[in-house]
Scaffold this motif. Structure first.
Motif, short mmCIF file in Angstrom:
data_model
loop_
_atom_site.label_atom_id
_atom_site.label_comp_id
_atom_site.label_asym_id
_atom_site.label_seq_id
_atom_site.Cartn_x
_atom_site.Cartn_y
_atom_site.Cartn_z
N VAL A 14 22.65 -9.31 -0.87
CA VAL A 14 23.57 -8.20 -0.64
C VAL A 14 22.71 -6.96 -0.49
O VAL A 14 21.76 -6.74 -1.25
N MET A 15 23.06 -6.12 0.48
CA MET A 15 22.28 -4.91 0.72
C MET A 15 23.12 -3.67 0.44
O MET A 15 24.31 -3.62 0.76
N ALA B 64 26.96 2.78 -0.06
CA ALA B 64 27.64 1.68 0.63
C ALA B 64 26.92 0.37 0.34
O ALA B 64 25.75 0.38 -0.02
N ALA B 65 27.63 -0.74 0.54
CA ALA B 65 27.03 -2.06 0.38
C ALA B 65 27.66 -3.02 1.38
O ALA B 65 28.80 -2.81 1.83
N ILE B 66 26.92 -4.08 1.68
CA ILE B 66 27.39 -5.08 2.63
C ILE B 66 27.01 -6.46 2.11
O ILE B 66 25.94 -6.66 1.54
N SER B 67 27.91 -7.40 2.33
CA SER B 67 27.70 -8.75 1.83
C SER B 67 26.63 -9.48 2.64
O SER B 67 26.12 -8.98 3.63
N TYR C 27 24.13 -10.83 -5.78
CA TYR C 27 25.56 -11.13 -5.83
C TYR C 27 26.40 -9.94 -5.37
O TYR C 27 26.08 -8.80 -5.64
N TYR C 28 27.50 -10.27 -4.71
CA TYR C 28 28.42 -9.24 -4.21
C TYR C 28 29.41 -8.89 -5.31
O TYR C 28 30.60 -9.23 -5.27
N SER C 29 28.91 -8.20 -6.31
CA SER C 29 29.74 -7.78 -7.43
C SER C 29 29.12 -6.53 -8.04
O SER C 29 27.91 -6.31 -7.93
N ASN C 30 29.98 -5.71 -8.70
CA ASN C 30 29.50 -4.51 -9.36
C ASN C 30 28.56 -3.72 -8.44
O ASN C 30 27.47 -3.31 -8.83
#
Length: 124
Positions: A33-34, A49-52, A101-104
């Motif tokens: 995840v970035m 921002a974030a991206i899966s 991981y795509y969380s928090n």
């Protein structure tokens, strides 16, 4: 392990646009995840921002929602941050970061790898 290098920062007038890039080393870019964070002078680093992993999901801070867009190109090992309608309060050093991981997503402490940052300055 992954190494990250940001580019694309600079000086822009309010209302203008910039596109930041973050190039990653290694063959496992799609496993991460970035995220993008920023830190203004005298302030704490904040989430942008974030991206899966494959780009199907994105998440934005309220302050940039509708103005910034995060995308990624796994074939190029690169994540981008398109910044439109820039404001003086967007002035900061912008960092990209990677996590598993795509969380928090807003928590900087959960990101394992960081770039060196690129300066964005928005003049009024």
């Amino acid at each position: 392990q992954v190494q990250l290098a940001e580019s694309g920062g600079g000086l822009v007038q309010a209302g203008g646009s910039l596109r930041l890039s973050c190039a990653a080393s290694g063959r496992t870019f799609s496993r991460y995840v970035m995220g993008w964070f920023r830190q203004a002078p005298g302030k704490e680093r904040e989430f942008v921002a974030a991206i899966s992993h494959i780009g199907g999901s994105t998440y934005y801070a309220d302050s940039v929602k509708g103005r910034f867009t995060i995308t990624r190109d796994n074939a190029k090992n690169t994540v981008y941050l398109q910044m439109n309608s820039l404001k003086p309060e967007d002035t900061a050093v912008y960092y990209c970061a990677a996590k598993s991981y795509y969380s928090n997503l807003p928590s900087e402490y959960e990101y394992d790898y960081w770039g060196q940052g690129t300066q964005v300055t928005v003049s009024s």
